[in-house]
Write an enzyme that holds these catalytic residues in place. Structure first.
Site, PDB file in Angstrom:
ATOM      1  NE  ARG A  56      -3.595   0.194   2.283  1.00  0.00           N
ATOM      2  CZ  ARG A  56      -4.551   0.749   3.298  1.00  0.00           C
ATOM      3  NH1 ARG A  56      -4.444  -0.040   4.444  1.00  0.00           N
ATOM      4  NH2 ARG A  56      -5.151   1.688   3.010  1.00  0.00           N
ATOM      5  CG  ASN A  89      -8.210   8.393   2.614  1.00  0.00           C
ATOM      6  OD1 ASN A  89      -9.073   7.439   2.958  1.00  0.00           O
ATOM      7  ND2 ASN A  89      -8.666   9.339   1.597  1.00  0.00           N
ATOM      8  CG  HIS A 107      -8.380   5.430  10.628  1.00  0.00           C
ATOM      9  ND1 HIS A 107      -9.450   5.037   9.501  1.00  0.00           N
ATOM     10  CD2 HIS A 107      -9.044   5.265  11.688  1.00  0.00           C
ATOM     11  CE1 HIS A 107     -10.518   5.192  10.018  1.00  0.00           C
ATOM     12  NE2 HIS A 107     -10.575   5.569  11.234  1.00  0.00           N
ATOM     13  CB  CYS A 134      12.834   0.301  17.760  1.00  0.00           C
ATOM     14  SG  CYS A 134      12.593   2.044  18.370  1.00  0.00           S
ATOM     15  N   GLY A 173     -16.242  10.826   0.204  1.00  0.00           N
ATOM     16  CA  GLY A 173     -15.730   9.730  -0.210  1.00  0.00           C
ATOM     17  C   GLY A 173     -15.578   8.596   0.606  1.00  0.00           C
ATOM     18  CB  THR A 174     -16.169   8.095   4.122  1.00  0.00           C
ATOM     19  OG1 THR A 174     -16.122   7.085   5.005  1.00  0.00           O
ATOM     20  CG2 THR A 174     -17.273   9.320   4.506  1.00  0.00           C
ATOM     21  CG  ASN A 199     -19.744   8.617  -1.057  1.00  0.00           C
ATOM     22  OD1 ASN A 199     -18.490   8.757  -0.735  1.00  0.00           O
ATOM     23  ND2 ASN A 199     -20.485   7.388  -1.332  1.00  0.00           N
ATOM     24  CG  LEU A 200     -19.361   6.885  -7.192  1.00  0.00           C
ATOM     25  CD1 LEU A 200     -19.062   7.604  -8.345  1.00  0.00           C
ATOM     26  CD2 LEU A 200     -18.531   5.553  -7.402  1.00  0.00           C
TER      27      LEU A 200
HETATM   28  N1  APR Z   1     -15.455   9.547  -5.933  1.00  0.00           N
HETATM   29  C1  APR Z   1     -16.124   9.620  -4.629  1.00  0.00           C
HETATM   30  N2  APR Z   1     -16.658   8.799  -3.991  1.00  0.00           N
HETATM   31  C2  APR Z   1     -16.115   7.483  -4.326  1.00  0.00           C
HETATM   32  C3  APR Z   1     -15.382   7.215  -5.492  1.00  0.00           C
HETATM   33  C4  APR Z   1     -15.195   8.309  -6.263  1.00  0.00           C
HETATM   34  N3  APR Z   1     -14.394   8.313  -7.509  1.00  0.00           N
HETATM   35  N4  APR Z   1     -15.314   5.791  -5.567  1.00  0.00           N
HETATM   36  C5  APR Z   1     -15.703   5.414  -4.315  1.00  0.00           C
HETATM   37  N5  APR Z   1     -16.162   6.333  -3.714  1.00  0.00           N
HETATM   38  C6  APR Z   1     -17.246   6.080  -2.306  1.00  0.00           C
HETATM   39  C7  APR Z   1     -17.849   4.602  -2.437  1.00  0.00           C
HETATM   40  O1  APR Z   1     -19.143   4.990  -2.892  1.00  0.00           O
HETATM   41  C8  APR Z   1     -17.901   4.533  -0.739  1.00  0.00           C
HETATM   42  O2  APR Z   1     -18.882   5.159  -0.405  1.00  0.00           O
HETATM   43  O3  APR Z   1     -15.833   5.956  -1.447  1.00  0.00           O
HETATM   44  C9  APR Z   1     -16.517   5.229  -0.362  1.00  0.00           C
HETATM   45  C10 APR Z   1     -15.479   4.149  -0.089  1.00  0.00           C
HETATM   46  O4  APR Z   1     -15.946   3.439   1.141  1.00  0.00           O
HETATM   47  P1  APR Z   1     -14.783   2.429   1.837  1.00  0.00           P
HETATM   48  O5  APR Z   1     -14.474   1.860   0.943  1.00  0.00           O
HETATM   49  O6  APR Z   1     -15.535   1.981   3.195  1.00  0.00           O
HETATM   50  O7  APR Z   1     -13.613   3.433   2.492  1.00  0.00           O
HETATM   51  P2  APR Z   1     -13.981   4.300   3.787  1.00  0.00           P
HETATM   52  O8  APR Z   1     -15.303   4.870   3.982  1.00  0.00           O
HETATM   53  O9  APR Z   1     -12.762   5.332   3.812  1.00  0.00           O
HETATM   54  O10 APR Z   1     -13.448   3.294   4.950  1.00  0.00           O
HETATM   55  C11 APR Z   1     -13.260   3.595   6.265  1.00  0.00           C
HETATM   56  O11 APR Z   1     -12.381   1.450   6.966  1.00  0.00           O
HETATM   57  O12 APR Z   1     -11.293  -0.324   6.545  1.00  0.00           O
HETATM   58  C12 APR Z   1     -11.245   1.092   7.178  1.00  0.00           C
HETATM   59  O13 APR Z   1      -9.473   2.123   8.112  1.00  0.00           O
HETATM   60  C13 APR Z   1     -10.201   1.944   7.017  1.00  0.00           C
HETATM   61  O14 APR Z   1     -10.045   4.231   6.808  1.00  0.00           O
HETATM   62  C14 APR Z   1     -10.791   3.002   6.379  1.00  0.00           C
HETATM   63  C15 APR Z   1     -12.087   2.895   7.009  1.00  0.00           C
END
Ligand code: APR
Length: 229
Positions: A56, A89, A107, A134, A173-174, A199-200
């Site tokens: 990653r 992120n 995180h 370390c 984007g979450t 969000n998407l």
């Molecule tokens: N533009 C906007 N939103 C997007 C896009 C895009 N191009 N592509 C995907 N998405 C949205 C998806 O619809 C989804 O709702 O981003 C979101 C991603 O969700 P997750 O994959 O669950 O990621 P996240 O919400 O950041 O996860 C939270 O979970 O696994 C843990 O620690 C990890 O920080 C992470 C946390």
């Protein structure tokens, strides 16, 4: 205190080529979360966990910030000290777009290394291995400075203080599936604060937001920032 608190998730980095977690083909469809993102998984197989984060870290270093990261950096530059980014992120794309202050990695960050023995922190090398000593205590107990499931996210007091006193909370984007971040919208609403989801598609918490804009972040985020500048 901040006028605007912005929570970002994997969706803001998706168009930079970094995988999300829960979308189709997301990271958690390819790896067992319990093996690579928990203290128990690290204790059981530190080499596997380091291998996961080394991959990653390489992806993040090879990726570049996108129009959404740049738009948020423009907003912070135009309104210094008024806009806080709280990101879930662990990539450094916000920083590489110019968001170098008023940003909290709740995180942790791929660019950070942590000693599980003495708590020392230092900039992570490109690759980490279980045998790395370390730099402070020399014990081979180094780990990525990432908050795993079951661990307390960083700087929560600062985040809740900012959330309770801002004028606008925006989630970008979450998926709204992982707490405590998924609960921030309720905290904001309880404080009478305006909330916006970008969000998407509608997230799990979409109904909790006053307003929502749906579409790819590289279009929706610059458009939104444009309405403020
Ligand atoms: N533009 C906007 N939103 C997007 C896009 C895009 N191009 N592509 C995907 N998405 C949205 C998806 O619809 C989804 O709702 O981003 C979101 C991603 O969700 P997750 O994959 O669950 O990621 P996240 O919400 O950041 O996860 C939270 O979970 O696994 C843990 O620690 C990890 O920080 C992470 C946390």
């Amino acid at each position: 205190m901040y006028d605007i608190v912005i929570l970002t998730g994997a969706g803001v980095s998706a168009e930079s080529g970094l995988g999300t977690f829960r979308d189709k083909d997301g990271l958690w469809t390819k790896y067992d979360l319990s093996e690579v993102a928990t203290p128990e998984g690290f204790a059981a197989d530190p080499a596997k966990v380091h291998g996961f984060y080394n991959a990653r870290r390489a992806n993040a270093l090879d990726a570049g910030p996108n129009a959404a990261h740049h738009a948020l950096a423009r907003l912070q530059a135009a309104r210094p000290g008024e806009v806080l980014i709280v990101t879930q992120n662990v990539d450094d794309l916000h920083e590489r777009a110019g968001s170098t202050r008023d940003i909290i990695h709740m995180h942790g960050a791929l660019t950070g290394a942590l000693c599980a023995s003495c708590g020392h922190r230092w900039p992570a090398p490109r690759e980490m291995h279980p045998t790395d000593p370390c730099p402070a205590c020399t014990r081979p107990h180094t780990r990525p400075d990432i908050v795993w499931f079951g661990e307390m996210p960083y700087r929560m007091d600062e985040i809740y203080a900012a959330l309770s006193a801002c004028g606008l909370f925006v989630a970008i984007g979450t998926s709204g599936q992982v707490y405590p971040a998924a609960g921030f919208v309720q905290e904001a609403r309880a404080a009478g604060i305006e909330t916006l989801e970008i969000n998407l598609e509608p997230s799990d918490g979409a109904s909790l937001f006053h307003r929502a804009v749906h579409g790819p972040a590289t279009q929706t985020v610059p458009d939104w920032v444009g309405t403020l500048l």
